[in-house]
Design a protein around this motif. Structure first.
Motif, short mmCIF file in Angstrom:
data_model
loop_
_atom_site.label_atom_id
_atom_site.label_comp_id
_atom_site.label_asym_id
_atom_site.label_seq_id
_atom_site.Cartn_x
_atom_site.Cartn_y
_atom_site.Cartn_z
N UNK A 1 -9.88 -3.85 6.35
CA UNK A 1 -9.27 -2.78 5.71
C UNK A 1 -9.83 -1.23 5.60
N UNK A 2 -10.71 -1.90 6.55
CA UNK A 2 -11.44 -0.61 6.67
C UNK A 2 -10.33 0.35 7.97
N UNK A 3 -9.98 -0.20 9.23
CA UNK A 3 -9.62 0.29 10.26
C UNK A 3 -7.82 0.20 9.22
N UNK A 4 -7.35 -0.72 9.24
CA UNK A 4 -5.29 -0.34 8.31
C UNK A 4 -5.84 1.11 7.77
N UNK A 5 -7.28 1.57 6.83
CA UNK A 5 -6.82 2.82 5.70
C UNK A 5 -8.39 3.79 5.75
N UNK A 6 -8.66 3.87 7.01
CA UNK A 6 -10.28 4.07 7.39
C UNK A 6 -10.42 6.26 6.32
N UNK A 7 -9.09 5.64 6.12
CA UNK A 7 -9.25 7.19 4.97
C UNK A 7 -9.60 6.74 3.27
N UNK B 1 0.38 -1.57 4.48
CA UNK B 1 1.57 -0.07 4.70
C UNK B 1 1.14 0.79 3.91
N UNK B 2 -0.11 1.14 4.10
CA UNK B 2 -1.04 2.13 2.70
C UNK B 2 -0.10 3.25 3.68
N UNK B 3 -0.52 4.56 2.75
CA UNK B 3 0.28 5.57 3.29
C UNK B 3 -1.31 6.64 3.58
N UNK B 4 -0.44 7.36 4.58
CA UNK B 4 -1.49 8.35 4.85
C UNK B 4 -2.98 8.05 5.19
N UNK B 5 -2.98 7.07 5.81
CA UNK B 5 -4.57 6.13 6.51
C UNK B 5 -5.17 5.97 4.78
N UNK B 6 -4.75 5.29 3.84
CA UNK B 6 -5.74 5.47 2.72
C UNK B 6 -6.38 6.51 2.56
N UNK B 7 -5.71 7.72 2.72
CA UNK B 7 -6.72 8.69 1.32
C UNK B 7 -5.95 8.78 -0.18
N UNK B 8 -7.20 9.18 -0.29
CA UNK B 8 -6.83 9.13 -2.01
C UNK B 8 -6.59 7.47 -2.67
#
Ligand SMILES: C[S@@+](CC[C@H](N)C(=O)[O-])C[C@H]1O[C@@H](n2cnc3c(N)ncnc32)[C@H](O)[C@@H]1O
Length: 112
Positions: A66-72, A42-49
């Motif tokens: 991981x890339x699909x779950x948190x593309x940013x 449940x990484x917030x904001x698509x992983x931004x930052x």
């Protein structure tokens, strides 16, 4: 139980790397389960930052999840096996993903 030294482990996975993607591809749940696990973070904001570490990334299946779950997010994917990493690197990746040939033990002492 047999304890494998770092180098033995890396060599074992170098050997396994030849068939790893084919074998995991035959397991219908393998990639779906990796993606489900990555989404459970449940990484917030698509992983931004965020900067994620995929330790033992192998041929990149978990890195892709991981890339699909948190593309940013930025992702550093680390593996001790050159053979596994070679296969990961042969796949297309965005600039936000980098791969390092290191063991976990080397990684933990790199900052000392
Ligand atoms: C079972 S594979 C999993 C690969 C990938 N994460 C996946 O989900 O398909 C385990 C990987 O961890 C790596 N590995 C095991 N012990 C390691 C260590 N101490 N340091 C770095 N990599 C390691 C192996 O080389 C192998 O590529």
């Amino acid at each position: 139980m047999t304890l494998l030294r770092d180098r033995d482990l890396a060599h074992a996975f170098d050997h396994a790397s030849r068939t790893y993607d084919r074998l995991t591809g035959l397991n219908p749940g393998y990639r779906a389960d990796l993606l489900r696990s990555a989404r459970r973070l449940r990484l917030p904001g698509d992983g931004a930052g965020l900067h994620l570490l995929d330790l033992g990334c192998g041929t990149g299946a978990s890195t892709r999840a991981l890339l699909r779950a948190a593309p940013r997010a930025r992702i550093t994917a680390v593996d001790a096996s050159a053979g596994m990493l070679r296969r990961a690197l042969a796949k297309p990746w965005p600039d936000s993903v980098r791969f390092l040939h290191l063991s976990a033990e080397e990684l933990t002492t790199a900052g000392e």
